[in-house]
Write an enzyme that holds these catalytic residues in place. Structure first.
Site, PDB file in Angstrom:
ATOM      1  N   HIS A  59      15.994 107.985  60.943  1.00 43.55           N
ATOM      2  CA  HIS A  59      15.123 107.585  59.853  1.00 43.55           C
ATOM      3  C   HIS A  59      13.834 107.061  60.480  1.00 43.55           C
ATOM      4  O   HIS A  59      13.849 106.429  61.551  1.00 43.55           O
ATOM      5  CB  HIS A  59      15.787 106.518  58.982  1.00 43.55           C
ATOM      6  CG  HIS A  59      16.739 107.101  57.978  1.00 43.55           C
ATOM      7  ND1 HIS A  59      17.898 106.463  57.586  1.00 43.55           N
ATOM      8  CD2 HIS A  59      16.698 108.277  57.279  1.00 43.55           C
ATOM      9  CE1 HIS A  59      18.529 107.212  56.687  1.00 43.55           C
ATOM     10  NE2 HIS A  59      17.817 108.313  56.493  1.00 43.55           N
ATOM     11  N   ASP A  98      11.746 104.672  60.230  1.00 44.32           N
ATOM     12  CA  ASP A  98      11.492 103.277  60.623  1.00 44.32           C
ATOM     13  C   ASP A  98      12.185 102.896  61.927  1.00 44.32           C
ATOM     14  O   ASP A  98      11.947 101.804  62.455  1.00 44.32           O
ATOM     15  CB  ASP A  98      11.904 102.319  59.503  1.00 44.32           C
ATOM     16  CG  ASP A  98      13.359 102.464  59.084  1.00 44.32           C
ATOM     17  OD1 ASP A  98      13.827 103.613  58.933  1.00 44.32           O
ATOM     18  OD2 ASP A  98      14.036 101.429  58.894  1.00 44.32           O
ATOM     19  N   HIS A 124      17.713  93.469  60.555  1.00 42.43           N
ATOM     20  CA  HIS A 124      17.418  94.557  59.620  1.00 42.43           C
ATOM     21  C   HIS A 124      17.460  94.040  58.181  1.00 42.43           C
ATOM     22  O   HIS A 124      18.238  94.492  57.352  1.00 42.43           O
ATOM     23  CB  HIS A 124      18.402  95.710  59.820  1.00 42.43           C
ATOM     24  CG  HIS A 124      17.937  97.014  59.229  1.00 42.43           C
ATOM     25  ND1 HIS A 124      18.267  97.411  57.955  1.00 42.43           N
ATOM     26  CD2 HIS A 124      17.191  98.015  59.746  1.00 42.43           C
ATOM     27  CE1 HIS A 124      17.739  98.609  57.720  1.00 42.43           C
ATOM     28  NE2 HIS A 124      17.072  98.986  58.786  1.00 42.43           N
TER      29      HIS A 124
END
Length: 307
Positions: A64, A66, A268
């Site tokens: 992904h 990010d 996160h």
């Protein structure tokens, strides 16, 4: 391995905030510098927190955006700094395709080799004095957690016992500590087990990446010195956690409890918890009674040797 130090470069989920960068974790393992994920802006965080740029390998948990887009600019910076020796890049399948595109983005070719490796569940990368194992986890796309496991350490050397047995100080002490027998002037043989205690376990660091709580991660985290687990959401966002294949703080804490991990760090975080992660910490502490904290950008942690 004497030094095992973590520096959190980015602790935000999905998008950067004023206080938190995207995912990135620098791990100093003696002379090695490793990155686990490299979100956009990671290289600036490395400057800010003084990790240095001498990265030996980057381990991506998944692809992904990010978690990996920062590698594009970072590699270009290494090129401008005159790097010549290779950088090793690791990740789950699609790594070769995705990272090849990232490496070759732009007009100028890199002046140093970039070697890309795909890993699957159970694969182990051996390095000096430790290994990094890939663990398959439960996310929306192919994703890995990583276990950095230090090799078993030799037992303690009993200096007084060695002297009592007549072993002269100097090279003979060194041989015994390396596991070699020593023959004394009178013909007596002194073996390592005569003066060296039982081997001591190495340290174990587990990095979850993005995942739902899963049995594979619980198993991999057994007796870990530190589990770094994503905790994107709180209890009242449980449905969203399931939908996006992320974890709540309570679920992360449950993984730590079931695994018998010695310490838990949550990272996160959704932007909802950007400046005040108190709710996450409270919910995690209800589930796990060991030391637990919420990471912030720049947090540095050194894992002590096990006695």
């Amino acid at each position: 391995m004497s030094l095992l130090r973590l520096t959190f470069l980015g602790t935000s989920a999905a998008q950067p905030t004023l206080h938190r960068n995207l995912s990135g974790l620098a791990v100093k393992a003696d002379a090695d510098l490793l990155l686990f994920d490299c979100g956009e802006g990671s290289q600036r965080q490395m400057v800010r927190y003084g990790t240095g740029f001498s990265v030996d390998a980057v381990f991506f948990t998944h692809f992904h955006a990010d978690h990996y887009l920062g590698i594009i600019g970072f590699l270009r910076t290494l090129g401008m700094m005159g790097r010549e020796h290779p950088v090793q890049l690791y990740g789950p399948p699609t790594a070769r395709r995705v990272l090849h595109q990232a490496v070759h983005l732009g007009v100028d070719a890199l002046a140093f080799p970039v070697e890309i490796h795909e890993l699957k569940d159970g694969d182990v990368v051996r390095r000096g004095g430790y290994s990094v194992q890939a663990v398959g986890v439960d996310h929306r796309i192919n994703a890995l957690a990583y276990v950095l496991a230090e090799d078993e350490r030799p037992g303690r050397f009993n200096v007084e016992k060695a002297r009592a047995l007549g072993v002269p100080e100097g090279p003979s002490f060194g041989k015994l500590q390396k596991g070699e027998a020593v023959t004394l002037a009178d013909g007596t043989t002194v073996r390592p087990e005569d003066v060296v205690g039982t081997s001591r376990p190495g340290r174990k660091l587990v990095i979850s990446g993005d995942t739902r709580p899963c049995a594979s991660l619980v198993k991999a985290s057994q007796d870990a010195d530190l589990l770094v687990h994503e905790s994107t959401f709180s209890d009242d966002e449980q449905e969203r956690a399931i939908e996006t294949r992320h974890s709540t703080a309570r679920e992360a804490a449950r993984v730590a409890r079931e695994a018998g991990a010695r310490r838990l760090i949550l990272t996160h975080l959704s932007s909802r918890h950007d400046t005040d992660p108190t709710k996450l910490l409270v919910q995690a502490r209800e589930e796990y009674k060991g030391p637990v904290e919420v990471a912030h950008d720049g947090l540095t942690v050194e894992l002590p040797l096990r006695d």
